[in-house]
Design a protein around this motif. Structure first.
Motif, mmCIF file in Angstrom:
data_model
loop_
_atom_site.group_PDB
_atom_site.id
_atom_site.type_symbol
_atom_site.label_atom_id
_atom_site.label_comp_id
_atom_site.label_asym_id
_atom_site.label_seq_id
_atom_site.Cartn_x
_atom_site.Cartn_y
_atom_site.Cartn_z
ATOM 1 N N HIS A 169 15.356 18.513 -31.042
ATOM 2 C CA HIS A 169 15.344 18.989 -29.659
ATOM 3 C C HIS A 169 13.927 18.965 -29.107
ATOM 4 N N GLU A 170 13.835 18.777 -27.814
ATOM 5 C CA GLU A 170 12.530 18.656 -27.183
ATOM 6 C C GLU A 170 11.692 19.921 -27.298
ATOM 7 N N VAL A 171 12.343 21.076 -27.459
ATOM 8 C CA VAL A 171 11.594 22.327 -27.520
ATOM 9 C C VAL A 171 10.740 22.429 -28.783
ATOM 10 N N ALA A 172 10.905 21.496 -29.717
ATOM 11 C CA ALA A 172 10.010 21.470 -30.883
ATOM 12 C C ALA A 172 8.564 21.305 -30.437
ATOM 13 N N PHE A 173 8.337 20.618 -29.319
ATOM 14 C CA PHE A 173 6.976 20.465 -28.808
ATOM 15 C C PHE A 173 6.423 21.785 -28.288
ATOM 16 N N ALA A 174 7.296 22.666 -27.845
ATOM 17 C CA ALA A 174 6.832 23.938 -27.286
ATOM 18 C C ALA A 174 6.294 24.874 -28.351
ATOM 19 N N VAL A 175 6.776 24.737 -29.585
ATOM 20 C CA VAL A 175 6.456 25.713 -30.618
ATOM 21 C C VAL A 175 4.965 25.719 -30.973
ATOM 22 N N PRO A 176 4.332 24.577 -31.297
ATOM 23 C CA PRO A 176 2.891 24.640 -31.566
ATOM 24 C C PRO A 176 2.084 25.021 -30.338
ATOM 25 N N LEU A 177 2.517 24.585 -29.153
ATOM 26 C CA LEU A 177 1.791 24.950 -27.934
ATOM 27 C C LEU A 177 1.802 26.460 -27.727
ATOM 28 N N LEU A 178 2.945 27.085 -27.927
ATOM 29 C CA LEU A 178 3.035 28.535 -27.794
ATOM 30 C C LEU A 178 2.215 29.240 -28.870
ATOM 31 N N ALA A 179 2.279 28.741 -30.093
ATOM 32 C CA ALA A 179 1.539 29.380 -31.185
ATOM 33 C C ALA A 179 0.039 29.330 -30.923
ATOM 34 N N TYR A 180 -0.456 28.181 -30.480
ATOM 35 C CA TYR A 180 -1.887 28.069 -30.186
ATOM 36 C C TYR A 180 -2.271 28.906 -28.971
ATOM 37 N N SER A 181 -1.436 28.878 -27.950
ATOM 38 C CA SER A 181 -1.751 29.631 -26.732
ATOM 39 C C SER A 181 -1.779 31.130 -26.988
ATOM 40 N N LEU A 182 -0.764 31.646 -27.682
ATOM 41 C CA LEU A 182 -0.690 33.085 -27.900
ATOM 42 C C LEU A 182 -1.720 33.563 -28.915
ATOM 43 N N LEU A 190 -9.379 33.173 -23.431
ATOM 44 C CA LEU A 190 -8.449 33.019 -22.320
ATOM 45 C C LEU A 190 -8.345 31.583 -21.817
ATOM 46 N N ARG A 191 -9.456 30.876 -21.792
ATOM 47 C CA ARG A 191 -9.391 29.478 -21.354
ATOM 48 C C ARG A 191 -8.554 28.646 -22.319
ATOM 49 N N ALA A 192 -8.733 28.883 -23.606
ATOM 50 C CA ALA A 192 -7.930 28.164 -24.593
ATOM 51 C C ALA A 192 -6.454 28.503 -24.448
ATOM 52 N N ALA A 193 -6.156 29.756 -24.142
ATOM 53 C CA ALA A 193 -4.765 30.157 -23.944
ATOM 54 C C ALA A 193 -4.126 29.384 -22.797
ATOM 55 N N ALA A 194 -4.856 29.247 -21.696
ATOM 56 C CA ALA A 194 -4.336 28.486 -20.554
ATOM 57 C C ALA A 194 -4.221 27.008 -20.889
ATOM 58 N N PHE A 195 -5.223 26.479 -21.599
ATOM 59 C CA PHE A 195 -5.240 25.062 -21.975
ATOM 60 C C PHE A 195 -4.001 24.696 -22.794
ATOM 61 N N TRP A 196 -3.634 25.541 -23.747
ATOM 62 C CA TRP A 196 -2.482 25.254 -24.592
ATOM 63 C C TRP A 196 -1.165 25.541 -23.883
ATOM 64 N N ALA A 197 -1.166 26.428 -22.906
ATOM 65 C CA ALA A 197 0.085 26.790 -22.233
ATOM 66 C C ALA A 197 0.523 25.749 -21.203
ATOM 67 N N LEU A 198 -0.393 25.181 -20.468
ATOM 68 C CA LEU A 198 -0.028 24.305 -19.355
ATOM 69 C C LEU A 198 0.797 23.080 -19.761
ATOM 70 N N PRO A 199 0.567 22.452 -20.926
ATOM 71 C CA PRO A 199 1.432 21.318 -21.300
ATOM 72 C C PRO A 199 2.892 21.679 -21.489
ATOM 73 N N LEU A 200 3.222 22.965 -21.564
ATOM 74 C CA LEU A 200 4.623 23.361 -21.653
ATOM 75 C C LEU A 200 5.421 22.881 -20.446
ATOM 76 N N LEU A 201 4.742 22.629 -19.341
ATOM 77 C CA LEU A 201 5.420 22.129 -18.140
ATOM 78 C C LEU A 201 6.063 20.773 -18.382
ATOM 79 N N LEU A 202 5.569 20.023 -19.373
ATOM 80 C CA LEU A 202 6.112 18.698 -19.672
ATOM 81 C C LEU A 202 7.180 18.725 -20.748
ATOM 82 N N VAL A 203 7.450 19.923 -21.298
ATOM 83 C CA VAL A 203 8.420 20.031 -22.388
ATOM 84 C C VAL A 203 9.826 20.264 -21.850
#
Length: 489
Positions: A169-182, A190-203
């Protein structure tokens, strides 16, 4: 969920605590000192995930929905086309179903290894990689013992197990992004948190709301401008996908989350239905409460004490307000994105409590006990079962029959056979009304168990095969329950 505390940052690691109350101090020296075992853990989890999903596929137990759909989409990308899926409907544009352009990243790997197994291996790598930032953050703030328990507990959690045990499933891409962001948000980066969160828009389109919540937490943690921009970007991304992109690309011009418009049992349509979903419907039927309890149980409900848990709210709301009962339970992949959130919230809550070493060990022991108690109920437990490593002789029969279908042919196949053909044919689901009519080949497993049989019943399937023969299809093979039909040119 409890209201977030009122102090400034999401997680202030700079604040010192009295020595006797600190459970574990961050290790000195390089940030990578002693962290080799985290990579070893990620590698072990990768092997476990890949082994499970590959064995399921090789035993012909993977499904047309969703592995077949995603392979067809990625196969399109690999050949330089916008993604389409015959399984949805002839030449159906997948970007009109869910906005997941991130799938194009798998295309180069698929071009080299054109197989459904490529998707499963990529998913295993993505999910396993998500343990790296989470365990690393816990190790620096709570010590190695906590990192081991939380890292292993997260990696073997029921939400992860359900996802890797059910196709790709495509949400597999969301898991590392969320882990790094959180992990970054919890450490005050905080900048790193935003950097990792924004690509979730493409998931996936709904994850823009998750980005918006992360943005609000960033704003609350001190960087108001960055937080507002991140939150606005997330909200705008979801609205653009739902109201513009998906209706424009969907052949029917329909709203993406059509299932949300279905009224669940016990509610009316219209305004009454909306009110029901937003109130009583969020906690009824009891499957929703059971799911929520199981999400929080591995954290001993301490995750409720962390504002990071708010990041789970959009996913929980759309699932529990859905008219589709499949979204309410603990099966499939629907809880995958919740796992990094709830375990990050668990770690954050432990840091906030600043427990003594003995108290920390009690919390960790309780979390590990719950994880071990739940583990046998979910797919990763299959790895210790002998049947998982045995191959039914019928599998070889199925492949011999399918090998008689030439590359590029149009095919209709029963649901468990579809993912065995998506890499080299134009295959759709046998008995599905939207499937391409009068394919060149039909291949059906008539012995499929009732709980795996979809969309036809045994009687409907038999009648459909008889009708196909009456319409000119000839029986090429009929062996061990597998029926192969061909339409003469």
């Amino acid at each position: 969920m409890h209201a977030p505390p009122t102090h400034g940052s999401t997680l202030p690691p700079q604040q010192s605590a009295p020595q006797e109350r600190v459970a574990a101090e961050p290790s000195g020296g390089s940030r990578s000192d002693g962290a080799w075992w985290i990579w070893a853990l990620a590698a072990a989890l990768f092997l476990a995930y890949a082994a499970l999903s590959l064995r399921i596929h090789r035993r012909i137990l993977s499904n047309s929905y969703d592995l077949g759909i995603f392979e067809q989409a990625i196969r399109s990308y690999a050949h330089g086309h916008l993604p389409v899926s015959e399984l949805k409907a002839p030449d159906f544009p997948v970007l009109g179903d869910h906005f997941s352009p991130v799938l194009a990243l798998v295309a180069p790997f698929y071009r080299l290894w054109p197989s459904a197994e490529t998707l499963l291996v990529v998913q295993a790598a993505l999910v396993a990689a998500s343990v790296l930032p989470l365990a690393g953050w816990v190790r620096r703030t709570l010590g190695p013992a906590a990192a081991v328990v939380i890292g292993v507990g997260y990696g073997l959690s029921w939400g992860v197990a359900s996802a890797v045990g059910f196709d790709f499933h495509e949400v597999a891409f969301a898991v590392p992004l969320l882990a790094y962001s959180l992990s970054a948000l919890g450490s005050g980066r905080l900048r790193a948190a935003a950097f990792w969160a924004l690509p979730l828009l493409l998931v996936k389109e709904d994850l823009g709301l998750t980005v918006a919540v992360i943005g609000l937490l960033i704003a609350r943690s001190g960087d108001r401008r960055l937080g507002i921009v991140t939150a606005a970007s997330g909200l705008a991304g979801t609205l653009l996908a739902l109201l513009v992109v998906l209706p424009a690309l969907n052949p029917d011009g329909s709203f993406a989350y059509w299932f949300w418009l279905d009224s669940p049992k016990g509610s009316d349509g219209g305004l009454a239905g909306l009110l029901y979903r937003g109130t009583v419907g969020l906690v009824t039927p009891e499957a929703k409460v059971s799911t929520l309890l199981l999400v929080l149980a591995p954290t001993l409900f301490l995750a409720l004490r962390s504002p990071l848990l708010w990041v789970a709210l959009p996913t929980l709301l759309w699932r529990f307000s859905s008219g589709n009962s499949v979204h309410w339970g603990t099966g499939y992949h629907y809880s995958l994105v919740l796992m990094p959130i709830v375990f990050a919230a668990f770690a954050d809550a432990l840091v906030r409590r600043r427990p003594s070493r003995a108290s920390l060990h009690r919390y960790l022991a309780g979390s590990a006990a719950i994880g071990l108690l739940v583990l046998p109920q979910y797919p990763l437990w299959q790895l210790v079962k002998p049947d998982t490593w045995r191959t039914d002789p019928r599998v070889a029969v199925a492949h011999r029959l399918m090998d008689r279908i030439p590359d590029g042919a149009t095919v209709q196949a029963s649901t468990l056979l579809v993912p065995q053909l998506t890499d080299r044919t134009s295959v759709s689901l046998y008995g599905w009304p939207q499937s391409r009519p009068r394919p060149q080949w039909i291949v059906v497993d008539t012995w499929t168990p009732w709980y795996k049989r979809w969309p036809l019943t045994v009687q409907e399937e038999k009648a459909s095969l008889d009708l196909a023969r009456a319409q000119g299809y000839r029986t090429v093979a009929d062996r061990d329950g597998f029926v192969l039909l061909n339409r003469p040119d």
